[in-house]
Design a protein around this motif. Sequence first.
Motif, PDB file in Angstrom:
ATOM      1  N   MET A   1      52.465  25.702  23.160  1.00  0.00           N
ATOM      2  CA  MET A   1      52.465  25.883  21.725  1.00  0.00           C
ATOM      3  C   MET A   1      52.788  24.582  20.995  1.00  0.00           C
ATOM      4  O   MET A   1      52.220  24.333  19.952  1.00  0.00           O
ATOM      5  N   THR A   2      53.672  23.771  21.531  1.00  0.00           N
ATOM      6  CA  THR A   2      54.075  22.546  20.846  1.00  0.00           C
ATOM      7  C   THR A   2      52.894  21.607  20.650  1.00  0.00           C
ATOM      8  O   THR A   2      52.724  21.033  19.580  1.00  0.00           O
ATOM      9  N   ALA A   7      48.948  19.225  17.000  1.00  0.00           N
ATOM     10  CA  ALA A   7      47.542  18.982  16.692  1.00  0.00           C
ATOM     11  C   ALA A   7      47.186  19.536  15.315  1.00  0.00           C
ATOM     12  O   ALA A   7      46.484  18.885  14.538  1.00  0.00           O
ATOM     13  N   THR A   8      47.684  20.718  14.996  1.00  0.00           N
ATOM     14  CA  THR A   8      47.417  21.304  13.680  1.00  0.00           C
ATOM     15  C   THR A   8      48.005  20.437  12.578  1.00  0.00           C
ATOM     16  O   THR A   8      47.347  20.162  11.570  1.00  0.00           O
ATOM     17  N   ASP A  15      41.418  20.665  18.374  1.00  0.00           N
ATOM     18  CA  ASP A  15      42.290  20.437  19.519  1.00  0.00           C
ATOM     19  C   ASP A  15      43.337  21.546  19.618  1.00  0.00           C
ATOM     20  O   ASP A  15      43.630  22.051  20.706  1.00  0.00           O
ATOM     21  N   ALA A  16      43.887  21.935  18.482  1.00  0.00           N
ATOM     22  CA  ALA A  16      44.886  23.001  18.467  1.00  0.00           C
ATOM     23  C   ALA A  16      44.296  24.303  18.981  1.00  0.00           C
ATOM     24  O   ALA A  16      44.921  24.996  19.794  1.00  0.00           O
ATOM     25  N   ILE A  17      43.097  24.617  18.557  1.00  0.00           N
ATOM     26  CA  ILE A  17      42.439  25.847  18.997  1.00  0.00           C
ATOM     27  C   ILE A  17      42.225  25.826  20.503  1.00  0.00           C
ATOM     28  O   ILE A  17      42.452  26.824  21.188  1.00  0.00           O
ATOM     29  N   THR A  18      41.836  24.679  21.040  1.00  0.00           N
ATOM     30  CA  THR A  18      41.650  24.557  22.487  1.00  0.00           C
ATOM     31  C   THR A  18      42.955  24.827  23.229  1.00  0.00           C
ATOM     32  O   THR A  18      42.982  25.589  24.201  1.00  0.00           O
ATOM     33  N   ALA A  40      45.465  27.339  12.716  1.00  0.00           N
ATOM     34  CA  ALA A  40      44.444  26.336  13.019  1.00  0.00           C
ATOM     35  C   ALA A  40      43.118  26.697  12.348  1.00  0.00           C
ATOM     36  O   ALA A  40      42.417  25.816  11.831  1.00  0.00           O
ATOM     37  N   GLN A  41      42.782  27.978  12.343  1.00  0.00           N
ATOM     38  CA  GLN A  41      41.546  28.409  11.680  1.00  0.00           C
ATOM     39  C   GLN A  41      41.627  28.166  10.173  1.00  0.00           C
ATOM     40  O   GLN A  41      40.654  27.754   9.548  1.00  0.00           O
ATOM     41  N   ARG A  42      42.807  28.412   9.590  1.00  0.00           N
ATOM     42  CA  ARG A  42      42.983  28.129   8.157  1.00  0.00           C
ATOM     43  C   ARG A  42      42.833  26.640   7.883  1.00  0.00           C
ATOM     44  O   ARG A  42      42.282  26.248   6.855  1.00  0.00           O
ATOM     45  N   ALA A  43      43.313  25.816   8.802  1.00  0.00           N
ATOM     46  CA  ALA A  43      43.187  24.367   8.634  1.00  0.00           C
ATOM     47  C   ALA A  43      41.713  23.948   8.626  1.00  0.00           C
ATOM     48  O   ALA A  43      41.358  22.944   8.020  1.00  0.00           O
ATOM     49  N   LYS A  44      40.873  24.745   9.284  1.00  0.00           N
ATOM     50  CA  LYS A  44      39.429  24.483   9.291  1.00  0.00           C
ATOM     51  C   LYS A  44      38.723  25.175   8.122  1.00  0.00           C
ATOM     52  O   LYS A  44      37.498  25.166   8.047  1.00  0.00           O
TER      53      LYS A  44
END
Length: 71
Positions: A1-2, A7-8, A15-18, A40-44
């Motif tokens: 998780m870290t 990455a986020t 990268d975070a999603i991976t 991470a999806q919100r960041a995209k």
Amino acid sequence: MTYAQRATQANKADDAITWLQLNLEYFPMSSRTYAGLSQAQRAKNDTAAAIKELGKGGRARPAECTAEASA
């Protein structure tokens, strides 16, 4: 998780999603991982995917989500 959180925060949502998808392979019932995927999806700017991931997290461990939300 870290790694995913870092990455986020570094604007590397892919990268975070991976990392988070890898985490789900080992911990498929982790509501925190689904919450991380949502972030991470919100960041995209993919709101629909973010909402979908939050829904999965709520089904994974509803009691855990409630405890986290009240903390």
